[in-house]
Design a protein around this motif. Sequence first.
Motif, PDB file in Angstrom:
ATOM      1  N   VAL A   3       0.198  49.574 109.411  1.00 15.50           N
ATOM      2  CA  VAL A   3       0.933  49.788 108.281  1.00 15.50           C
ATOM      3  C   VAL A   3       2.107  48.890 108.114  1.00 15.50           C
ATOM      4  O   VAL A   3       2.491  48.601 106.859  1.00 15.50           O
ATOM      5  N   GLU A   4       2.463  48.143 109.252  1.00 19.81           N
ATOM      6  CA  GLU A   4       3.639  47.232 109.065  1.00 19.81           C
ATOM      7  C   GLU A   4       3.282  46.079 110.047  1.00 19.81           C
ATOM      8  O   GLU A   4       2.708  46.608 111.201  1.00 19.81           O
ATOM      9  N   TYR A   5       3.924  44.816 109.984  1.00 22.68           N
ATOM     10  CA  TYR A   5       3.675  43.971 110.888  1.00 22.68           C
ATOM     11  C   TYR A   5       5.274  43.607 111.273  1.00 22.68           C
ATOM     12  O   TYR A   5       6.019  42.833 110.369  1.00 22.68           O
ATOM     13  N   GLY A   6       5.600  43.793 112.523  1.00 21.61           N
ATOM     14  CA  GLY A   6       7.006  43.615 112.711  1.00 21.61           C
ATOM     15  C   GLY A   6       6.989  42.304 113.696  1.00 21.61           C
ATOM     16  O   GLY A   6       6.194  42.187 114.510  1.00 21.61           O
ATOM     17  N   ILE A   7       7.921  41.578 113.358  1.00 20.88           N
ATOM     18  CA  ILE A   7       8.091  40.190 114.238  1.00 20.88           C
ATOM     19  C   ILE A   7       9.637  40.119 114.760  1.00 20.88           C
ATOM     20  O   ILE A   7      10.551  40.295 114.291  1.00 20.88           O
ATOM     21  N   ALA A   8       9.591  39.837 115.985  1.00 21.80           N
ATOM     22  CA  ALA A   8      10.938  39.998 116.838  1.00 21.80           C
ATOM     23  C   ALA A   8      10.861  38.859 117.902  1.00 21.80           C
ATOM     24  O   ALA A   8      10.395  39.279 119.022  1.00 21.80           O
ATOM     25  N   ASP A   9      11.407  37.749 117.579  1.00 21.57           N
ATOM     26  CA  ASP A   9      11.127  36.696 118.732  1.00 21.57           C
ATOM     27  C   ASP A   9      12.524  36.892 119.726  1.00 21.57           C
ATOM     28  O   ASP A   9      13.376  37.678 119.420  1.00 21.57           O
ATOM     29  N   HIS A  10      12.417  36.360 120.853  1.00 16.94           N
ATOM     30  CA  HIS A  10      13.497  36.492 121.703  1.00 16.94           C
ATOM     31  C   HIS A  10      14.929  35.583 121.046  1.00 16.94           C
ATOM     32  O   HIS A  10      14.650  34.605 120.946  1.00 16.94           O
ATOM     33  N   ALA A  11      15.776  36.670 121.190  1.00 17.65           N
ATOM     34  CA  ALA A  11      17.046  36.116 120.400  1.00 17.65           C
ATOM     35  C   ALA A  11      17.785  34.972 121.267  1.00 17.65           C
ATOM     36  O   ALA A  11      17.749  34.757 122.504  1.00 17.65           O
ATOM     37  N   PRO A  12      18.471  34.065 120.354  1.00 15.36           N
ATOM     38  CA  PRO A  12      19.183  33.351 121.102  1.00 15.36           C
ATOM     39  C   PRO A  12      20.380  33.650 121.764  1.00 15.36           C
ATOM     40  O   PRO A  12      20.883  34.719 121.415  1.00 15.36           O
ATOM     41  N   SER A  70      25.346  39.754 112.218  1.00 19.12           N
ATOM     42  CA  SER A  70      25.829  39.489 110.725  1.00 19.12           C
ATOM     43  C   SER A  70      25.168  37.922 110.324  1.00 19.12           C
ATOM     44  O   SER A  70      25.357  37.678 108.980  1.00 19.12           O
ATOM     45  N   LEU A  71      24.229  37.642 111.045  1.00 20.80           N
ATOM     46  CA  LEU A  71      23.619  36.333 110.407  1.00 20.80           C
ATOM     47  C   LEU A  71      22.239  36.427 109.346  1.00 20.80           C
ATOM     48  O   LEU A  71      21.912  35.625 108.674  1.00 20.80           O
ATOM     49  N   HIS A  72      22.042  38.015 109.201  1.00 19.78           N
ATOM     50  CA  HIS A  72      20.727  37.974 108.586  1.00 19.78           C
ATOM     51  C   HIS A  72      20.556  39.494 108.071  1.00 19.78           C
ATOM     52  O   HIS A  72      21.118  40.242 108.799  1.00 19.78           O
ATOM     53  N   ASP A  73      19.793  39.849 107.115  1.00 16.17           N
ATOM     54  CA  ASP A  73      19.578  41.267 106.808  1.00 16.17           C
ATOM     55  C   ASP A  73      18.401  41.794 107.650  1.00 16.17           C
ATOM     56  O   ASP A  73      17.318  41.966 107.138  1.00 16.17           O
ATOM     57  N   TRP A  74      18.475  42.107 108.926  1.00 19.37           N
ATOM     58  CA  TRP A  74      17.490  42.300 109.842  1.00 19.37           C
ATOM     59  C   TRP A  74      16.868  43.647 109.348  1.00 19.37           C
ATOM     60  O   TRP A  74      17.542  44.640 108.963  1.00 19.37           O
ATOM     61  N   ASP A  75      15.658  43.926 109.544  1.00 19.75           N
ATOM     62  CA  ASP A  75      15.099  45.397 109.513  1.00 19.75           C
ATOM     63  C   ASP A  75      15.382  45.927 110.912  1.00 19.75           C
ATOM     64  O   ASP A  75      15.715  47.242 110.679  1.00 19.75           O
ATOM     65  N   TYR A  76      15.267  45.399 111.945  1.00 24.79           N
ATOM     66  CA  TYR A  76      15.803  46.088 113.186  1.00 24.79           C
ATOM     67  C   TYR A  76      16.057  45.242 114.251  1.00 24.79           C
ATOM     68  O   TYR A  76      15.680  43.858 114.263  1.00 24.79           O
ATOM     69  N   GLN A 225       8.023  55.781 113.958  1.00 26.55           N
ATOM     70  CA  GLN A 225       8.910  55.436 112.883  1.00 26.55           C
ATOM     71  C   GLN A 225       8.763  53.880 112.437  1.00 26.55           C
ATOM     72  O   GLN A 225       7.974  53.096 113.419  1.00 26.55           O
ATOM     73  N   THR A 226       9.331  53.837 111.321  1.00 22.81           N
ATOM     74  CA  THR A 226       9.045  52.265 110.918  1.00 22.81           C
ATOM     75  C   THR A 226      10.909  51.867 110.412  1.00 22.81           C
ATOM     76  O   THR A 226      11.395  52.812 110.128  1.00 22.81           O
ATOM     77  N   PHE A 227      11.107  50.687 110.326  1.00 22.13           N
ATOM     78  CA  PHE A 227      12.520  50.280 110.033  1.00 22.13           C
ATOM     79  C   PHE A 227      12.576  49.362 108.957  1.00 22.13           C
ATOM     80  O   PHE A 227      11.713  48.395 108.828  1.00 22.13           O
ATOM     81  N   GLN A 228      13.170  49.646 107.855  1.00 22.87           N
ATOM     82  CA  GLN A 228      13.555  48.527 106.779  1.00 22.87           C
ATOM     83  C   GLN A 228      14.998  48.183 106.753  1.00 22.87           C
ATOM     84  O   GLN A 228      15.496  49.338 106.328  1.00 22.87           O
ATOM     85  N   ARG A 229      15.393  47.246 106.689  1.00 19.45           N
ATOM     86  CA  ARG A 229      16.936  47.019 106.716  1.00 19.45           C
ATOM     87  C   ARG A 229      17.704  48.087 107.260  1.00 19.45           C
ATOM     88  O   ARG A 229      18.601  48.551 106.962  1.00 19.45           O
ATOM     89  N   GLY A 230      17.151  48.493 108.509  1.00 20.62           N
ATOM     90  CA  GLY A 230      18.101  49.215 109.590  1.00 20.62           C
ATOM     91  C   GLY A 230      17.873  50.612 109.191  1.00 20.62           C
ATOM     92  O   GLY A 230      18.253  51.705 110.051  1.00 20.62           O
TER      93      GLY A 230
END
Length: 242
Positions: A3-12, A70-76, A225-230
């Motif tokens: 129902v959703e496709y979440g992308i979460a790369d390893h953070a810098p 603070s760098l982006h409007d993250w979903d999660y 659960q799903t997340f949109q902008r937190g």
Amino acid sequence: MLVEYGIADHAPMPNEPFDDWRMAQADLPAYFAWIERARIAAKKFDLPIRCGLECDWLPGCAAWINHLRSLHDWDYLIGSVHYLGDSWDFDNPKWLGKWAQLDLTETWQSYFNAYAKMAESQLFEILGHPDLIKKFGYIPDTELVQFYDPAIEAIAKSGACIELNTAGWHKPCKEAYPSEQFLQKARAADIPLVVSSDAHAPSHVGRDFKRALSLLKSVGYTETQTFQRGERRAIKLPTSIG
Ligand code: FE
């Protein structure tokens, strides 16, 4: 069906180069542009694309995580413990030779202590692969609830979600993260949960979701659960996956 496709790369990390398996700070603009392209491409499938990061929890990381936020409007943001001490990324196969020399009880204890501290930090919407420490099958020959209980208490207090991560079924431990016993306790403590395949290749997307669904049902979960902008939203687990 996804129902959703979440992308979460390893953070810098702030001090670069930190290791060889994450993106650099300079990669972030390309990451956002790539996700935007995916959003446009997925419109025709009516598939929302969510934008996240998998962040490493290390003692003293709060200022950096807040900066990343603070760098982006993250979903999660996902918080994960991949490091014990400053420089041992224990789930990295390059350290496999080290495991046979370790006191497993002590190692598991320090992992779950770190995990509980990560939950207490309240820096993340989702807490990743809760018992990753079992990845290579080095599991202490003792009651594992002694490690689980304090972590579960901290997670329940924090209000964060955990993930049921299906990648573990394809690792030497041959179990999803977390174990069934951990999931039972998480359910009893009313900890919300997301389902993730932790895909590192296109063929891994949605892998074993059927198996995950039957595991979740067997321990009494009825929703994910799903997340949109937190913002968290519960959705009912399907009765079956075709
Ligand atoms: Fe991870």
